[in-house]
Design an enzyme around this catalytic site. Sequence first.
Site, PDB file in Angstrom:
ATOM      1  CB  THR A  88      -0.815  -0.126   1.230  1.00  0.00           C
ATOM      2  OG1 THR A  88      -1.627  -1.321   1.036  1.00  0.00           O
ATOM      3  CG2 THR A  88      -1.823   1.343   1.338  1.00  0.00           C
ATOM      4  CD  GLN A 133      -2.111 -11.888  -3.966  1.00  0.00           C
ATOM      5  OE1 GLN A 133      -1.710 -12.958  -4.000  1.00  0.00           O
ATOM      6  NE2 GLN A 133      -2.800 -11.064  -3.002  1.00  0.00           N
ATOM      7  CB  CYS A 180     -22.464  -9.621   3.441  1.00  0.00           C
ATOM      8  SG  CYS A 180     -21.730 -11.176   3.249  1.00  0.00           S
TER       9      CYS A 180
HETATM   10  C1  LIG Z   1      -2.264  -7.285  -0.428  1.00  0.00           C
HETATM   11  C2  LIG Z   1      -2.261  -6.770  -1.580  1.00  0.00           C
HETATM   12  C3  LIG Z   1      -1.963  -5.109  -1.562  1.00  0.00           C
HETATM   13  C4  LIG Z   1      -1.697  -4.430  -0.237  1.00  0.00           C
HETATM   14  O1  LIG Z   1      -0.339  -4.851   0.234  1.00  0.00           O
HETATM   15  P1  LIG Z   1      -0.002  -4.316   1.930  1.00  0.00           P
HETATM   16  O2  LIG Z   1       1.105  -4.871   1.874  1.00  0.00           O
HETATM   17  O3  LIG Z   1      -1.148  -5.457   2.730  1.00  0.00           O
HETATM   18  O4  LIG Z   1      -0.265  -2.983   1.911  1.00  0.00           O
HETATM   19  C5  LIG Z   1      -1.740  -4.496  -2.778  1.00  0.00           C
HETATM   20  N1  LIG Z   1      -2.160  -5.077  -3.942  1.00  0.00           N
HETATM   21  C6  LIG Z   1      -2.363  -6.330  -4.064  1.00  0.00           C
HETATM   22  C7  LIG Z   1      -2.621  -7.142  -5.182  1.00  0.00           C
HETATM   23  C8  LIG Z   1      -2.591  -7.061  -2.805  1.00  0.00           C
HETATM   24  O5  LIG Z   1      -2.771  -8.394  -2.876  1.00  0.00           O
END
Ligand SMILES: *Cc1c(COP(=O)(O)O)cnc(C)c1O
Length: 413
Positions: A74, A189, A337
């Site tokens: 993030t 990911q 939800c």
């Molecule tokens: C988890 C995730 C984020 C955020 O990552 P953090 O390190 O938890 O802030 C951003 N993009 C994708 C695709 C994610 O899976």
Amino acid sequence: MKTPIYLDYQATTPTDERVLAEMLPYFTEVYGNAASRSHPFGWQAEEAVDKARAEIAELIGASAKEMVFTSGSTEAINLALKGAVDMYGDVEPKPGKIGGKHIITSLVEHKAVLDTCKHLEKEGCQVTYLTPDETGRVTVEQVTEAMRDDTLVVALIWGNNEIGTLNPIREIGELCHERNVLFFVDGTQAVGKIPVNVEADNIDLMCISAHKLYGPKGVGALYVRRRKPRVRLVSQIDGGGHERGMRSGTLNVTSIVGLGAACRIAGEELETEMQRTSELRDRLEEKIRAGLDMVHLNGNREFRLPGCLNLSFSYVEGESLLMGINNHLAVSSGSACTSASLEPSHVLRAMGVGDDLAHSSIRFGIGRKTTAEEVDFAATRIIETVTRLRELSPLYEMALEGIDISSVEWAGH
Ligand SMILES: *Cc1c(COP(=O)(O)O)cnc(C)c1O
């Protein structure tokens, strides 16, 4: 077998025991500040950070100097996009030059990208949000069409966290480099799960998060290209000028050591884990389909992450489905939800999945600890629960009899 079974590896992963073992000495024995240049405590910490930097760079084909440590993806996303706009937004767009205030992204990005783009729109940027195809994929043609003279950056997810679909990153990167447009990739990911090489894949900026690849939570990195082109960013956190002035703050040495170890191990085991997790993913889908009809795959069969399977089940209500399984299985749903809203997932919606199917979607995340026994157990629980719910559904009854439900005129409507 211990229940509930964890099948939510896209949300987070456990810290690998080997990673933890490498981290531990840095809490109590080697506790120096990596910025302390005047004594061995500091030197040892710096050495550990340098080693981690090299391990992370190695996994993605970068050089160690191109890695900037952050608190996670993030923050890396915020730094990349806001930092680029602050640096180049007011540069007059000219061929051969990086500049402008136009951003191209897609509707299936993580909220960290979407919300950062919304923020930048308020600051005078224009953002094009591409609609993916029905498998959640963006095409090179779409990006080409959206490009303008003032396009500064293309920001796209590599492996989608909800549906696992992979974007054609290499081809889009090539296009960006031809047009002198920066290419930011959300690699959260993908890194450690599929082969990634920032040179071959034409990437300028990419975020990584340790807790998605068997490292600790709260640490990550931003790859920032240093040549062809040399990318510069305005820092979003000011302080002691750490990380080449891009991200101030005392380095979290322990976590950085963990991120390094996590990347090294992920690289060593990449091929075998890709094979193993994709086999388990296919086994899960086959078992479920052997016991149930009217199951829909959300995602792309060809281009996808090895450990992600997103399925929707017709004629079951999402909340009842989750209630029926969550004593046994820890999974995520395409239905929000649990939050204040009843909105279905923005990703499934952007792919054109209807609200009913979006609400009944389940994301199965398969990872390093997942076994065939767990997968079989999960399939059995899903089949049982969906069958039970469908037995109560007059709509399912009608569908089985071949009645087109959309043609039925409902009393009271
Ligand atoms: C988890 C995730 C984020 C955020 O990552 P953090 O390190 O938890 O802030 C951003 N993009 C994708 C695709 C994610 O899976």
